[in-house]
Design a protein around this motif. Structure first.
Motif, PDB file in Angstrom:
ATOM      1  N   UNK A 115      -6.069  28.875  86.427  1.00 29.89           N
ATOM      2  CA  UNK A 115      -6.064  27.345  86.792  1.00 29.89           C
ATOM      3  C   UNK A 115      -5.235  27.061  88.046  1.00 29.89           C
ATOM      4  N   UNK A 116      -3.860  27.692  88.122  1.00 30.32           N
ATOM      5  CA  UNK A 116      -2.800  27.663  89.243  1.00 30.32           C
ATOM      6  C   UNK A 116      -3.603  28.312  90.355  1.00 30.32           C
ATOM      7  N   UNK A 117      -4.163  29.410  90.443  1.00 30.67           N
ATOM      8  CA  UNK A 117      -4.783  30.075  91.505  1.00 30.67           C
ATOM      9  C   UNK A 117      -5.881  29.207  92.151  1.00 30.67           C
ATOM     10  N   UNK A 118      -6.831  28.591  91.045  1.00 34.97           N
ATOM     11  CA  UNK A 118      -7.932  27.939  91.688  1.00 34.97           C
ATOM     12  C   UNK A 118      -7.636  26.949  92.395  1.00 34.97           C
ATOM     13  N   UNK A 119      -6.277  26.325  92.185  1.00 39.44           N
ATOM     14  CA  UNK A 119      -5.855  25.353  93.346  1.00 39.44           C
ATOM     15  C   UNK A 119      -5.040  25.415  94.491  1.00 39.44           C
ATOM     16  N   UNK A 120      -4.922  26.756  94.562  1.00 37.14           N
ATOM     17  CA  UNK A 120      -4.200  27.278  95.922  1.00 37.14           C
ATOM     18  C   UNK A 120      -4.480  26.997  97.120  1.00 37.14           C
ATOM     19  N   UNK A 121      -3.859  26.414  97.798  1.00 37.23           N
ATOM     20  CA  UNK A 121      -4.104  25.734  99.169  1.00 37.23           C
ATOM     21  C   UNK A 121      -3.701  26.629 100.171  1.00 37.23           C
ATOM     22  N   UNK A 122      -4.379  27.302 100.931  1.00 41.44           N
ATOM     23  CA  UNK A 122      -4.226  27.972 101.945  1.00 41.44           C
ATOM     24  C   UNK A 122      -3.767  27.248 103.184  1.00 41.44           C
ATOM     25  N   UNK A 123      -2.341  27.739 103.782  1.00 44.61           N
ATOM     26  CA  UNK A 123      -1.880  26.746 104.747  1.00 44.61           C
ATOM     27  C   UNK A 123      -2.061  27.308 106.261  1.00 44.61           C
ATOM     28  N   UNK A 124      -2.835  28.489 106.140  1.00 47.54           N
ATOM     29  CA  UNK A 124      -3.206  28.865 107.720  1.00 47.54           C
ATOM     30  C   UNK A 124      -4.250  27.910 108.331  1.00 47.54           C
ATOM     31  N   UNK A 125      -3.900  27.864 109.599  1.00 51.00           N
ATOM     32  CA  UNK A 125      -4.855  27.022 110.351  1.00 51.00           C
ATOM     33  C   UNK A 125      -6.125  27.695 110.331  1.00 51.00           C
ATOM     34  N   UNK A 126      -7.081  26.865 110.112  1.00 56.78           N
ATOM     35  CA  UNK A 126      -8.740  27.716 110.224  1.00 56.78           C
ATOM     36  C   UNK A 126      -8.816  28.288 111.444  1.00 56.78           C
ATOM     37  N   UNK A 127      -9.604  29.570 111.558  1.00 62.88           N
ATOM     38  CA  UNK A 127      -9.865  30.273 112.505  1.00 62.88           C
ATOM     39  C   UNK A 127     -11.046  29.579 113.145  1.00 62.88           C
ATOM     40  N   UNK A 128     -11.258  29.671 114.576  1.00 62.02           N
ATOM     41  CA  UNK A 128     -12.170  28.757 115.111  1.00 62.02           C
ATOM     42  C   UNK A 128     -13.583  29.188 114.883  1.00 62.02           C
ATOM     43  N   UNK A 129     -13.965  30.416 114.499  1.00 58.36           N
ATOM     44  CA  UNK A 129     -14.958  31.061 114.172  1.00 58.36           C
ATOM     45  C   UNK A 129     -15.309  31.262 112.659  1.00 58.36           C
ATOM     46  N   UNK A 130     -14.145  31.932 112.315  1.00 58.51           N
ATOM     47  CA  UNK A 130     -14.247  32.492 110.773  1.00 58.51           C
ATOM     48  C   UNK A 130     -13.852  31.183 109.645  1.00 58.51           C
ATOM     49  N   UNK A 131     -13.196  30.233 110.056  1.00 61.86           N
ATOM     50  CA  UNK A 131     -13.008  29.294 109.114  1.00 61.86           C
ATOM     51  C   UNK A 131     -11.666  29.546 108.277  1.00 61.86           C
ATOM     52  N   UNK A 132     -11.574  28.988 106.942  1.00 61.84           N
ATOM     53  CA  UNK A 132     -10.622  29.071 106.403  1.00 61.84           C
ATOM     54  C   UNK A 132     -10.745  30.459 105.495  1.00 61.84           C
ATOM     55  N   UNK A 133      -9.531  30.803 105.214  1.00 63.11           N
ATOM     56  CA  UNK A 133      -9.567  31.764 103.941  1.00 63.11           C
ATOM     57  C   UNK A 133     -10.020  31.205 102.668  1.00 63.11           C
ATOM     58  N   UNK A 134     -10.488  32.027 101.869  1.00 62.62           N
ATOM     59  CA  UNK A 134     -11.293  31.672 100.470  1.00 62.62           C
ATOM     60  C   UNK A 134     -10.646  32.594  99.441  1.00 62.62           C
TER      61      UNK A 134
END
Ligand code: ZN
Length: 389
Positions: free
Chosen positions: A220-239
């Motif tokens: 439950x905690x991991x499912x709410x994990x928010x990646x703080x890295x700036x999105x990559x211009x082509x690859x987007x956000x981590x998942x």
């Protein structure tokens, strides 16, 4: 014609890439278990008879990778191509076309591995065999054919660990892109989450400590994990995705162990060791994390001179506008590219990306010929000082 696995027949030069793809599909290299050795020996033999120095590097019984090199007369780093010999299992749905027969119907070549990625291997080997003079006059060519890619790049990892991967000037990965240039892909960090408890009779849960409840809270905690890295211009956000969970032995016991699989896709620059520590902190005190695979993302800027030149050549050959994109899947480049010293890396191959791992997988035979033409052009331009970028 291509001949037997024994290598006792006449030398072969520049075989047809569709015929070679059909021949490769006939080797059943479903991973697990892989059994890539027969396919690897067949290709090593073909390359050996055509002026390449070949090395078979064992991964396990009946499993090996191939490194084939042809040196050039000029000083400088060689161009490299890579592809994997293994294919994924057939799945439970029945196939209309026999998966290892390589039948062609209406320009579609059917078979497991037709798109992912025996067509890519066949196309770059045919291109290499068709350009001996260019290679000899230039800085040479390296071909890396790996075992065990589909289960986490095991063959490539073993080659790097054995010190068999030498620096190269540029790398082309022949994975399925429908002959569109991809300049990178996300990294993959697969983790096993483990929670532990104390077993007890199911009628007296107060005497135990329930590992499934602990896992549920952690997930439950991991499912709410928010990646703080700036999105990559082509690859987007981590998942992050939790893809598997197992826990408990029987319904009437308190479970003392739960495991779950976490699939994280990262973007270049996101440090995997830091991320694993941060996830452990977020998952809570009951969670242990074990690493299953750890592959960095790769990225080459689209304005890198060699990439730009290849993009122009692909547009010229295909008649389509220049186009550069990113892949959704990871490749052996995550392992090989750093070992080759981080040179520009492209993913470019004839397979259809949407056909990878599908029932009745197919590849358009016209794309296989087109890929061989593109690869020949890439080889010639790399090895010609007048066009070398
Ligand atoms: Zn593949």
């Amino acid at each position: 014609m291509l001949d037997s696995k024994t290598g006792t027949t006449r030398p072969v030069t520049a075989p047809d890439p569709v015929e070679l793809t059909q021949r490769l599909i006939g080797f059943e290299t479903v991973n697990p278990p892989g059994n890539e050795r027969a396919c690897a020996e067949f290709l090593a033999n073909l390359l050996d008879r055509n002026g390449f120095k070949t090395d078979l590097v064992a991964l396990a019984d009946d499993r090996c990778s191939v490194i084939a090199t042809r040196k050039g007369r000029q000083a400088g780093l060689p161009l490299a191509f890579t592809g994997h010999l293994d294919v994924v299992p057939l799945g439970s749905a029945p196939w209309t076309h026999a998966p290892f027969a390589g039948a062609i119907v209406d320009d579609k070549l059917y078979g497991r591995g037709s798109s992912d990625m025996k067509s890519g291997i066949a196309a770059f080997i045919c291109a290499a065999l068709a350009e001996p003079e260019a290679i000899d006059a230039g800085t040479g060519l390296t071909l890396v054919l790996t075992a065990g890619e589909e289960t986490g790049c095991a063959g490539a990892i073993a080659l790097v660990a054995a010190g068999r991967i030498l620096p190269a000037g540029a790398l082309v990965v022949g994975e399925p892109t429908a002959n569109v240039i991809c300049v990178g892909h996300k990294g993959a960090l697969w983790l096993r989450g483990v929670t532990r408890g104390i077993t007890a009779h199911g009628s007296m849960p107060q005497l135990g400590d329930n590992a499934i409840y602990k896992a549920a809270r952690a997930i439950d905690r991991l499912s709410a994990y928010a990646f703080t890295a700036e999105p990559h211009p082509a690859l987007g956000r981590p998942t992050l995705n939790v893809g598997t969970i197992t826990g408990g032995l029987n319904i009437n016991s308190v479970p003392d162990r739960t495991e779950f699989g976490i699939d994280i896709r990262t973007i270049p620059g996101l440090d995997h060791a830091w991320l694993r520590d941060d996830l452990r902190r977020h998952g809570g005190p009951d969670l242990d994390l074990e690493t299953i695979i750890d592959l960095p993302g790769i990225w080459t800027e689209a304005d890198q001179p060699w990439v730009r030149d290849v993009a122009r050549q692909v547009a010229d050959i295909s008649g389509l506008p220049e186009r550069v994109t990113a892949a959704t899947y990871f490749t052996d480049a995550a392992v090989l590219s750093p070992a080759m010293k981080g040179m520009p890396t492209l993913i470019l191959g004839p397979g259809e990306p949407g056909q990878a791992h599908q029932t009745d997988e197919w590849c358009d035979t016209r794309r296989i010929h087109e890929a061989a033409t593109i690869y020949r052009r890439i080889i010639r331009r790399w090895n010609d000082p007048a066009t070398r970028t």
